[in-house]
Write a protein that holds these residues in place. Structure first.
Motif, PDB file in Angstrom:
ATOM      1  N   PRO A   1      30.775  30.338  -4.205  1.00 54.76           N
ATOM      2  CA  PRO A   1      30.889  30.081  -2.766  1.00 54.76           C
ATOM      3  C   PRO A   1      29.559  30.219  -2.042  1.00 54.76           C
ATOM      4  CG  PRO A   1      31.916  32.168  -3.355  1.00 54.76           C
ATOM      5  CD  PRO A   1      31.612  31.468  -4.624  1.00 54.76           C
ATOM      6  N   LEU A   2      28.682  31.138  -2.522  1.00 52.94           N
ATOM      7  CA  LEU A   2      27.366  31.255  -1.892  1.00 52.94           C
ATOM      8  C   LEU A   2      26.568  29.966  -2.045  1.00 52.94           C
ATOM      9  CD1 LEU A   2      26.210  34.872  -2.823  1.00 52.94           C
ATOM     10  CD2 LEU A   2      26.683  33.978  -0.541  1.00 52.94           C
ATOM     11  N   ALA A   3      26.687  29.377  -3.241  1.00 51.79           N
ATOM     12  CA  ALA A   3      25.961  28.114  -3.450  1.00 51.79           C
ATOM     13  C   ALA A   3      26.486  27.024  -2.520  1.00 51.79           C
ATOM     14  CB  ALA A   3      26.107  27.684  -4.912  1.00 51.79           C
ATOM     15  N   GLY A   4      27.818  26.975  -2.326  1.00 52.91           N
ATOM     16  CA  GLY A   4      28.385  25.983  -1.413  1.00 52.91           C
ATOM     17  C   GLY A   4      27.928  26.213   0.014  1.00 52.91           C
ATOM     18  N   ILE A   5      27.927  27.465   0.452  1.00 52.60           N
ATOM     19  CA  ILE A   5      27.471  27.772   1.820  1.00 52.60           C
ATOM     20  C   ILE A   5      26.006  27.426   1.984  1.00 52.60           C
ATOM     21  CG2 ILE A   5      27.087  29.672   3.444  1.00 52.60           C
ATOM     22  CD1 ILE A   5      29.556  31.017   2.266  1.00 52.60           C
ATOM     23  N   LYS A   6      25.194  27.780   0.977  1.00 52.01           N
ATOM     24  CA  LYS A   6      23.761  27.478   1.045  1.00 52.01           C
ATOM     25  C   LYS A   6      23.512  25.978   1.127  1.00 52.01           C
ATOM     26  CE  LYS A   6      19.269  28.040   0.452  1.00 52.01           C
ATOM     27  NZ  LYS A   6      18.431  28.574   1.542  1.00 52.01           N
ATOM     28  N   ALA A   7      24.254  25.207   0.313  1.00 48.96           N
ATOM     29  CA  ALA A   7      24.059  23.754   0.332  1.00 48.96           C
ATOM     30  C   ALA A   7      24.462  23.166   1.684  1.00 48.96           C
ATOM     31  CB  ALA A   7      24.864  23.122  -0.798  1.00 48.96           C
ATOM     32  N   ALA A   8      25.597  23.643   2.247  1.00 44.42           N
ATOM     33  CA  ALA A   8      26.043  23.104   3.533  1.00 44.42           C
ATOM     34  C   ALA A   8      25.066  23.445   4.645  1.00 44.42           C
ATOM     35  CB  ALA A   8      27.444  23.634   3.842  1.00 44.42           C
ATOM     36  N   VAL A   9      24.587  24.696   4.654  1.00 41.38           N
ATOM     37  CA  VAL A   9      23.640  25.104   5.693  1.00 41.38           C
ATOM     38  C   VAL A   9      22.337  24.329   5.572  1.00 41.38           C
ATOM     39  CG1 VAL A   9      22.259  27.033   6.535  1.00 41.38           C
ATOM     40  CG2 VAL A   9      24.667  27.378   5.985  1.00 41.38           C
ATOM     41  N   SER A  10      21.853  24.162   4.353  1.00 42.85           N
ATOM     42  CA  SER A  10      20.612  23.398   4.152  1.00 42.85           C
ATOM     43  C   SER A  10      20.771  21.961   4.622  1.00 42.85           C
ATOM     44  CB  SER A  10      20.208  23.427   2.676  1.00 42.85           C
ATOM     45  OG  SER A  10      19.978  24.746   2.252  1.00 42.85           O
ATOM     46  N   SER A  11      21.951  21.384   4.349  1.00 42.68           N
ATOM     47  CA  SER A  11      22.199  20.001   4.796  1.00 42.68           C
ATOM     48  C   SER A  11      22.216  19.917   6.308  1.00 42.68           C
ATOM     49  CB  SER A  11      23.528  19.505   4.218  1.00 42.68           C
ATOM     50  OG  SER A  11      23.483  19.521   2.801  1.00 42.68           O
ATOM     51  N   LEU A  12      22.834  20.858   6.981  1.00 46.76           N
ATOM     52  CA  LEU A  12      22.899  20.825   8.438  1.00 46.76           C
ATOM     53  C   LEU A  12      21.517  21.009   9.072  1.00 46.76           C
ATOM     54  CD1 LEU A  12      26.156  22.866   9.095  1.00 46.76           C
ATOM     55  CD2 LEU A  12      25.826  20.431   9.438  1.00 46.76           C
TER      56      LEU A  12
END
Length: 862
Positions: free
Chosen positions: A630-641
């Motif tokens: 889940p940390l990887a998913g959150i990191k990817a979403a935040v980086s995309s935003l």
């Protein structure tokens, strides 16, 4: 049909040449015309072993498929159909692939032997079942494939294939055992010199013991009583005197001169329990002989020389070591002594050494005969009957019945002597016989009132009276002593039976055992004292009773040493010597119980540490994947935003934010379970128990699952439950989330409740794949997953936390099959007492015990 013969090549480690030796023997037999086949031989790609298979007939192996892979095993049916004289079967402890004829290869071999086929096989010492713990302590590796010792012991021939550790390591370094890429790891781990030396010693000792068994069986079958000096066995005869230490050390030096020498110290006690030996000195000598690598034996025998020689011949001893007699010169009138008698009767096959010592010729006390313990009152009545009884009888006969006759007078006096013997034992009876004979002579034998006897017949009569009186008194006294001894031995046997039973069951605590000692011997207090060394003060390991506090063995009325640094101290009265034998058994058992309690405490601590290490290891494994996902998913979403290179639409931004929120929820859920599990493992969960309705808690636990995925069936008529609302909500939430995860999408999970006696049951029913019966307990263990659960499904704590919280509230959580398929979780909760009274269980304010330890092959989710 005659059973086949089994020959086993035994080795200390892989690579010593067992298979090579087996194949060499096969070639020798084939050259002699023996029908020999290879039923199963594993050469492990070793060139020299593989070459030895050339020229030998091989039975094709049977192919079996297991989990998508094809394996080969020995074809038992093919071997039985071929029916050779000799079959070679390698690796006897091997576990067969599931689906084989038998679970273990040694069972296959048993079938071949039963069919009359001779079998040659191989075994490594570490695969013997009884040596599993020892091998694990040496190598750090637990052998999973084992063979029962009895299977190997029944072999007709056992041949040791030996190789020194340096030679085996050189063979390993040359690549003759393992492939080159595995050599370095093997040499630095399992094949370390220390490991190989220890395993080699195990193999040599095991084979030596087997040789001793063969020798003993042969001597028994052929009734060989003559001693065979195949191995130096030295028997040391101990008397309990201080010279015993000198004899033990001298025997140890004699044993060192021959390879494999063995020292056996033996103390022979009389069957009546009478002994002049010092218990403390015997305990010191026992410790000394055990420190020197020998053994201590306690033997019962009235004839010391005969018992000593019987013991020596029974253990096939070659030498006896005795001390020079402590008798003074005049004491030899009682006999030649133990040393001279043993030397005379030992024969030519048993050497006797008489060792001089500092106590020689200083004298030793003679054993004092002891009569039965009849009690002071009985002895007093016996003397009164023996002395005053004949006088009263004389007055009666002379005043009331003077014409009874001499024969009848003698019978009456004889009856008085028997009565004195029954009451007071031998000495009052002898006194009665003497007094009675004098009174008969003075008052009833003509001429009366003189000690002369006119008629010779009366002389004979009085002589017969005296002889009969003495004989009857001796017999009665002997019977009384034997009765006393039988009663005492019966009591001792009951006590020792209790001790033996407590040893086998391991049930008696130290306090209970000490209380039994106090009650048995009628003492005021009993204490077990110990100290770390000879100069440190004594400490009390356990104490019962109301008497004075004992700080040293010297302060006690009775002390029984247990080794050099422990003693059983009793206060209240002084015990007779015959009671010390049973007391010694109690003392030894008290030491065993104390050691067992301490070992159990250490084992519990080690188990707790191991469980903590296992939990930490599992936590690291969980963090390495399940929390990073889940940390990887959150990191990817935040980086995309935050990226300026892409213009996100509102729908995309909402989708990325939703992914961040889901990942954060998953993290929150996982971290919550980890914290809950940590609280349970450390015992810091303190439930706040109160009465509450289920319909106030259960709906709140469904917030984490879709609305249409759960059906509720909680009647309003249910009694209130006595629980911690927060813990109950977490338990139900974990159960529901687990059920929804595995239940089909079109089958909602049912959460139902019902009342049963003083319990309320909450059932969480799903229609998923279910769980086998053997896994229903393991699914509640932490950090495990059952079956093919995906890695992203969680860290495997949901059900473990749910059960831990349920037990913390005084409830239960179990798994049952759902009729028609699926799994039902049954959460049992204590119902509130009637009339609205709050029923708070006694454990409500106690710390909660951690859940049971996990099994690495099971898991908490299904």
């Amino acid at each position: 049909m005659a059973r086949g013969k089994l020959r086993i090549y035994l080795g200390a480690a892989p690579g010593v040449g067992k298979t090579y030796a087996m194949l060499s023997e096969a070639h020798r037999r084939v050259e002699r015309g023996t029908d020999c086949v290879v039923a199963f031989v594993e050469h492990h790609h070793r060139p020299r072993t593989e070459v030895m298979l050339h020229g030998l007939e091989e039975i094709p192996r049977k192919e079996l498929e297991y989990r998508g892979t094809v394996f080969t095993e020995m074809d038992v049916d093919a071997v039985l159909a071929r029916r050779p004289q000799v079959a070679l079967v390698d690796e006897l402890p091997h576990t067969n692939i599931p689906g084989s004829r038998n679970a273990k290869r040694w069972q296959d071999v048993e079938e071949l032997l039963a069919a009359g086929i001779d079998v040659i096989s191989t075994v490594n010492i570490q695969h013997l079942e009884s040596l599993g713990d020892i091998v694990e302590s040496i190598t750090g590796i637990r052998q999973q494939e084992t063979v029962p010792d009895e299977v190997v012991r029944r072999a007709d021939q056992i041949e040791l294939v030996d190789m020194s550790p340096p030679a085996l390591r050189r063979r390993m370094a040359h690549g003759n055992i393992y492939k080159p890429d595995k050599v370095d790891a093997a040499l630095s781990n399992y094949f370390r010199p220390g490991n190989l030396t220890a395993l080699r010693e195990l193999a040599l000792l095991w084979v030596a013991d087997r040789v001793d068994e063969y020798l003993t069986e042969y001597r028994s079958e052929h009734r060989v009583s003559k001693i065979w000096g195949s191995r130096e066995r030295i028997v040391v005869g101990l008397t309990g005197g201080p010279e015993g230490r000198t004899l033990i050390r001298r025997a140890a030096r004699l044993a060192e001169k021959g390879a494999g020498g063995e020292v056996m110290a033996v103390y022979i006690a009389r069957s009546d329990g009478l002994t002049s030996a010092s218990p403390k000195e015997l305990a010191v000598q026992r410790t000394l002989v055990e420190d020197l690598g020998g053994t201590f034996h306690h033997v019962i025998g009235d004839d010391v020389p005969t018992a000593l020689l019987d013991f020596a011949r029974g253990v096939n001893a070659t030498q006896i070591v005795l001390g020079v007699s402590r008798r003074k010169a005049w004491q030899y009138v009682f006999g030649p002594g133990v040393g001279a008698t043993v030397a005379r009767d030992s024969g030519p096959d048993l050497d006797v050494h008489l060792i001089t010592h500092g106590e020689a010729g200083k004298g030793r006390g003679l054993p004092v005969a002891r009569s039965a313990r009849l009690g002071r009152l009985r002895v007093v009545w016996g003397w009164l009957t023996g002395v005053a009884g004949p006088a009263l009888l004389t007055l009666l006969l002379t005043g009331v019945a003077p014409e009874v006759g001499l024969a009848n007078d003698m019978l009456l006096f004889l009856a008085m002597t028997v009565a004195a013997a029954l009451l007071g034992g031998l000495y009052p009876a002898l006194a009665s016989a003497v007094v009675g004979s004098l009174l008969l002579n003075w008052f009833f034998t003509p001429p009366v009132h003189t000690l002369t006897i006119a008629d010779p017949k009366n002389i004979v009569a009085i002589a017969i009276f005296v002889g009969v009186a003495v004989s009857v008194a001796s017999v009665v006294d002997l019977a009384a002593r034997r009765t006393h001894q039988a009663a005492r031995l019966r009591a001792e046997s009951e006590i020792l039976s209790f001790l033996a039973g407590s040893v086998l069951r391991g049930e008696t605590s130290l306090e209970a055992l000490l209380e039994r000692v106090r009650e048995t011997f009628g003492m005021e207090s009993v204490a077990l004292l110990e100290r770390e060394s000879d100069v440190t003060p004594w400490t009390c390991a356990g104490r019962v009773g109301t008497g004075r506090t004992l700080e040293r063995p010297e302060d006690a009325d009775v002390d029984m040493p247990v080794g050099d640094r422990m003693a059983l101290a009793l206060s209240g009265r002084v015990l007779p010597a015959e009671d010390r034998r049973v007391l010694a058994a109690f003392a030894a058992q008290a030491a065993v119980v104390l050691d067992r309690q301490r070992l159990q405490s250490q084992a519990d601590q080690s188990r707790a540490l191991a469980e903590g290490n296992r939990i930490r290891t599992a936590l690291l494994a969980a963090v390495s994947h399940d929390l990073r996902t889940p940390l990887a998913g959150i990191k990817a979403a935040v980086s995309s935003l935050r990226s300026d290179e892409v213009a996100w639409s509102e729908e995309d931004r909402a989708e990325l934010l939703e992914g961040i929120e889901e990942g954060a929820d998953r993290l929150d859920h996982l971290v919550g379970n980890l914290l809950d599990m940590s609280r349970l493992q450390t015992g810091t969960v303190t439930p706040l128990i109160r009465e509450i309705d289920l319909d106030e808690v259960v709906p709140m636990a469904l917030g984490g699952v879709p609305e249409d995925s759960v059906e509720l069936d909680i009647p309003e008529t249910l009694p209130m439950v006595v629980v911690d609302p927060g813990l109950l909500e977490r338990s139900v939430a974990n159960l529901v989330e687990n059920a929804v995860k595995y239940s089909p999408a079109d089958e909602p999970v049912l959460v139902a409740a019902s009342a049963m006696a003083d319990r309320v049951e909450v059932r969480v029913v799903d229609r998923g794949p279910g769980v086998p019966d053997e896994a229903k307990d393991r699914i509640f263990e932490p950090f495990q997953r059952y079956g093919d659960a995906p890695r992203g499904a969680g860290v495997g704590l949901g059900l473990a936390v749910a059960r831990g919280f349920a037990e913390a509230m005084g409830g239960t959580l179990n798994a049952e099959d759902t009729p028609g398929g699926g799994l039902t979780m049954v959460l049992g909760l204590p119902a509130a007492a009637g009339n609205g009274a709050t029923a708070v269980p006694a454990y409500a304010h106690e710390r909660v015990a951690p859940p049971r330890a996990a099994d690495a092959r099971s898991g908490p989710t299904h």
